[in-house]
Design a protein around this motif. Structure first.
Motif, PDB file in Angstrom:
ATOM      1  N   GLY A 159      35.750  58.849 -20.314  1.00 30.88           N
ATOM      2  CA  GLY A 159      35.365  57.450 -20.162  1.00 30.88           C
ATOM      3  C   GLY A 159      33.900  57.252 -19.851  1.00 30.88           C
ATOM      4  N   THR A 160      33.444  56.028 -20.031  1.00 33.31           N
ATOM      5  CA  THR A 160      32.061  55.677 -19.712  1.00 33.31           C
ATOM      6  C   THR A 160      31.845  55.689 -18.205  1.00 33.31           C
ATOM      7  OG1 THR A 160      32.043  54.252 -21.657  1.00 33.31           O
ATOM      8  CG2 THR A 160      30.267  53.934 -20.083  1.00 33.31           C
ATOM      9  N   THR A 161      32.795  55.160 -17.454  1.00 33.42           N
ATOM     10  CA  THR A 161      32.680  55.079 -15.995  1.00 33.42           C
ATOM     11  C   THR A 161      33.462  56.186 -15.295  1.00 33.42           C
ATOM     12  OG1 THR A 161      32.507  52.678 -16.230  1.00 33.42           O
ATOM     13  CG2 THR A 161      32.939  53.529 -14.023  1.00 33.42           C
ATOM     14  N   ASN A 162      34.695  56.397 -15.712  1.00 37.09           N
ATOM     15  CA  ASN A 162      35.549  57.437 -15.136  1.00 37.09           C
ATOM     16  C   ASN A 162      36.254  58.184 -16.262  1.00 37.09           C
ATOM     17  OD1 ASN A 162      35.527  56.912 -12.114  1.00 37.09           O
ATOM     18  ND2 ASN A 162      36.122  54.896 -12.855  1.00 37.09           N
ATOM     19  N   SER A 163      36.634  59.422 -15.976  1.00 45.14           N
ATOM     20  CA  SER A 163      37.378  60.235 -16.928  1.00 45.14           C
ATOM     21  C   SER A 163      38.623  60.773 -16.236  1.00 45.14           C
ATOM     22  CB  SER A 163      36.509  61.396 -17.431  1.00 45.14           C
ATOM     23  OG  SER A 163      35.368  60.905 -18.100  1.00 45.14           O
ATOM     24  N   LEU A 164      39.580  61.220 -17.045  1.00 43.43           N
ATOM     25  CA  LEU A 164      40.776  61.839 -16.472  1.00 43.43           C
ATOM     26  C   LEU A 164      41.429  62.747 -17.499  1.00 43.43           C
ATOM     27  CD1 LEU A 164      43.491  60.319 -17.720  1.00 43.43           C
ATOM     28  CD2 LEU A 164      42.870  58.577 -16.081  1.00 43.43           C
ATOM     29  N   VAL A 165      42.325  63.590 -17.006  1.00 43.17           N
ATOM     30  CA  VAL A 165      43.077  64.496 -17.865  1.00 43.17           C
ATOM     31  C   VAL A 165      44.559  64.334 -17.539  1.00 43.17           C
ATOM     32  CG1 VAL A 165      42.785  66.439 -16.243  1.00 43.17           C
ATOM     33  CG2 VAL A 165      43.325  66.901 -18.650  1.00 43.17           C
ATOM     34  N   ALA A 166      45.398  64.368 -18.580  1.00 42.32           N
ATOM     35  CA  ALA A 166      46.838  64.174 -18.388  1.00 42.32           C
ATOM     36  C   ALA A 166      47.600  65.118 -19.301  1.00 42.32           C
ATOM     37  CB  ALA A 166      47.225  62.731 -18.675  1.00 42.32           C
TER      38      ALA A 166
ATOM     39  N   GLU B 189      41.976  68.643  -6.217  1.00 43.22           N
ATOM     40  CA  GLU B 189      42.530  69.199  -4.981  1.00 43.22           C
ATOM     41  C   GLU B 189      42.676  68.160  -3.879  1.00 43.22           C
ATOM     42  OE1 GLU B 189      38.135  69.691  -5.195  1.00 43.22           O
ATOM     43  OE2 GLU B 189      39.772  70.289  -6.498  1.00 43.22           O
ATOM     44  N   ASN B 190      41.999  67.006  -4.025  1.00 43.57           N
ATOM     45  CA  ASN B 190      42.105  65.927  -3.037  1.00 43.57           C
ATOM     46  C   ASN B 190      43.067  64.830  -3.476  1.00 43.57           C
ATOM     47  OD1 ASN B 190      40.173  67.013  -1.163  1.00 43.57           O
ATOM     48  ND2 ASN B 190      38.589  66.458  -2.634  1.00 43.57           N
ATOM     49  N   GLY B 191      43.818  65.072  -4.559  1.00 39.84           N
ATOM     50  CA  GLY B 191      44.797  64.114  -5.030  1.00 39.84           C
ATOM     51  C   GLY B 191      44.235  62.959  -5.842  1.00 39.84           C
ATOM     52  N   ARG B 192      42.978  63.080  -6.274  1.00 39.33           N
ATOM     53  CA  ARG B 192      42.346  62.006  -7.056  1.00 39.33           C
ATOM     54  C   ARG B 192      42.490  62.301  -8.542  1.00 39.33           C
ATOM     55  NH1 ARG B 192      36.891  62.628  -3.556  1.00 39.33           N
ATOM     56  NH2 ARG B 192      37.120  64.624  -4.601  1.00 39.33           N
ATOM     57  N   GLY B 193      43.044  61.335  -9.267  1.00 38.11           N
ATOM     58  CA  GLY B 193      43.220  61.497 -10.704  1.00 38.11           C
ATOM     59  C   GLY B 193      41.954  61.210 -11.487  1.00 38.11           C
TER      60      GLY B 193
ATOM     61  N   ARG C  52      40.411  71.749 -14.030  1.00 35.36           N
ATOM     62  CA  ARG C  52      41.451  71.065 -13.256  1.00 35.36           C
ATOM     63  C   ARG C  52      42.811  71.249 -13.928  1.00 35.36           C
ATOM     64  NH1 ARG C  52      41.161  64.635 -12.167  1.00 35.36           N
ATOM     65  NH2 ARG C  52      39.326  65.290 -10.991  1.00 35.36           N
ATOM     66  N   ALA C  53      42.838  71.070 -15.252  1.00 35.27           N
ATOM     67  CA  ALA C  53      44.093  71.192 -15.988  1.00 35.27           C
ATOM     68  C   ALA C  53      44.628  72.617 -15.921  1.00 35.27           C
ATOM     69  CB  ALA C  53      43.891  70.766 -17.439  1.00 35.27           C
ATOM     70  N   GLU C  54      43.765  73.599 -16.111  1.00 37.98           N
ATOM     71  CA  GLU C  54      44.214  74.990 -16.085  1.00 37.98           C
ATOM     72  C   GLU C  54      44.730  75.384 -14.711  1.00 37.98           C
ATOM     73  OE1 GLU C  54      41.585  76.759 -19.804  1.00 37.98           O
ATOM     74  OE2 GLU C  54      40.858  77.092 -17.767  1.00 37.98           O
ATOM     75  N   ALA C  55      44.078  74.886 -13.659  1.00 35.90           N
ATOM     76  CA  ALA C  55      44.545  75.179 -12.298  1.00 35.90           C
ATOM     77  C   ALA C  55      45.884  74.495 -12.032  1.00 35.90           C
ATOM     78  CB  ALA C  55      43.500  74.726 -11.282  1.00 35.90           C
ATOM     79  N   SER C  56      46.022  73.262 -12.496  1.00 33.64           N
ATOM     80  CA  SER C  56      47.248  72.498 -12.256  1.00 33.64           C
ATOM     81  C   SER C  56      48.428  73.020 -13.064  1.00 33.64           C
ATOM     82  CB  SER C  56      46.994  71.029 -12.594  1.00 33.64           C
ATOM     83  OG  SER C  56      48.146  70.264 -12.382  1.00 33.64           O
ATOM     84  N   LEU C  57      48.152  73.414 -14.313  1.00 28.92           N
ATOM     85  CA  LEU C  57      49.230  73.859 -15.199  1.00 28.92           C
ATOM     86  C   LEU C  57      49.482  75.363 -15.119  1.00 28.92           C
ATOM     87  CD1 LEU C  57      48.322  71.684 -18.320  1.00 28.92           C
ATOM     88  CD2 LEU C  57      50.071  71.231 -16.593  1.00 28.92           C
TER      89      LEU C  57
END
Length: 199
Positions: free
Chosen positions: A22-29, A42-46, A134-139
């Motif tokens: 995103g322009t302002t924020n990004s995320l992975v799902a 790690e702080n629970g922020r998406g 983040r994705a590799e650590a989570s998955l």
């Protein structure tokens, strides 16, 4: 995951994600048990602020770590690099009000920072790298690929720049998906709906 018309290898677990750069924020799902789930840090922020700060020692801060330096180090803290993807100097509006030291380069504008000259592709790659990690650590494994969303108005140069940023971040970019299309698909997944959706 599998290409259309091809079945996945039996008993093979392959990991893929969707990324909203995103322009302002990004995320992975990713999809877990048929439900789209945003992967948190790690702080629970998406959400990850789409901000990158280059430091004199060669270090790079991304996201929340870089957010606090917008006022104190504006020239080296790049905000919304997506606006510059695939754009020349003449294509950037309100350039006179921005704190960056722009260089007009062939193909795409560059920004002079304390860590050297950086392209919007390199800056976006820093954001994508954090999301990949983040994705590799989570998955719990290496990603096979990622689908990255782009605005529907992005032209070929902007789409290619986004794909290049993904590759630079160590991602196998499976597809670039228009954001309105992604929104329609997400709406259908969340509501188990079939039919026509206006976005």
């Amino acid at each position: 995951i599998a290409e259309p018309g091809m079945s996945t290898a039996p008993h093979q677990h392959r990991l893929a994600v969707g990324i909203d750069l995103g322009t302002t924020n990004s995320l992975v799902a990713t999809v877990r048990n048929g439900i789209a789930v945003v992967l948190s840090d790690e702080n629970g922020r998406g959400l990850l602020p789409s901000i990158v700060r280059y430091k004199a020692d060669g270090g790079v801060d991304v996201g929340y770590a870089a957010q606090g330096t917008q006022a104190t180090d504006p020239r080296n803290t790049i905000v919304s690099a997506k606006r510059f993807m695939g754009r020349g100097l003449k294509d950037v509006s309100h350039i006179e009000s921005m704190p960056y030291d722009f260089l007009d380069a062939e193909g795409m504008v560059r920004l002079r920072t304390v860590a050297g000259v950086k392209s919007p592709v390199e800056t976006s790659a820093e954001i994508l790298r954090v999301l990949r990690e983040r994705a590799e650590a989570s998955l719990g494994g290496e990603l096979v690929g990622a689908v990255i969303t782009v605005p529907a108005y992005f032209d070929d140069a902007q789409r290619q720049a986004t794909e290049d940023a993904g590759r630079l971040a160590g991602l196998n970019v499976l597809r670039l998906l228009n954001e309105p299309t992604a929104a329609a698909i997400a709406y259908g997944l969340d509501n188990a709906a079939e039919g026509i959706s206006a976005v």
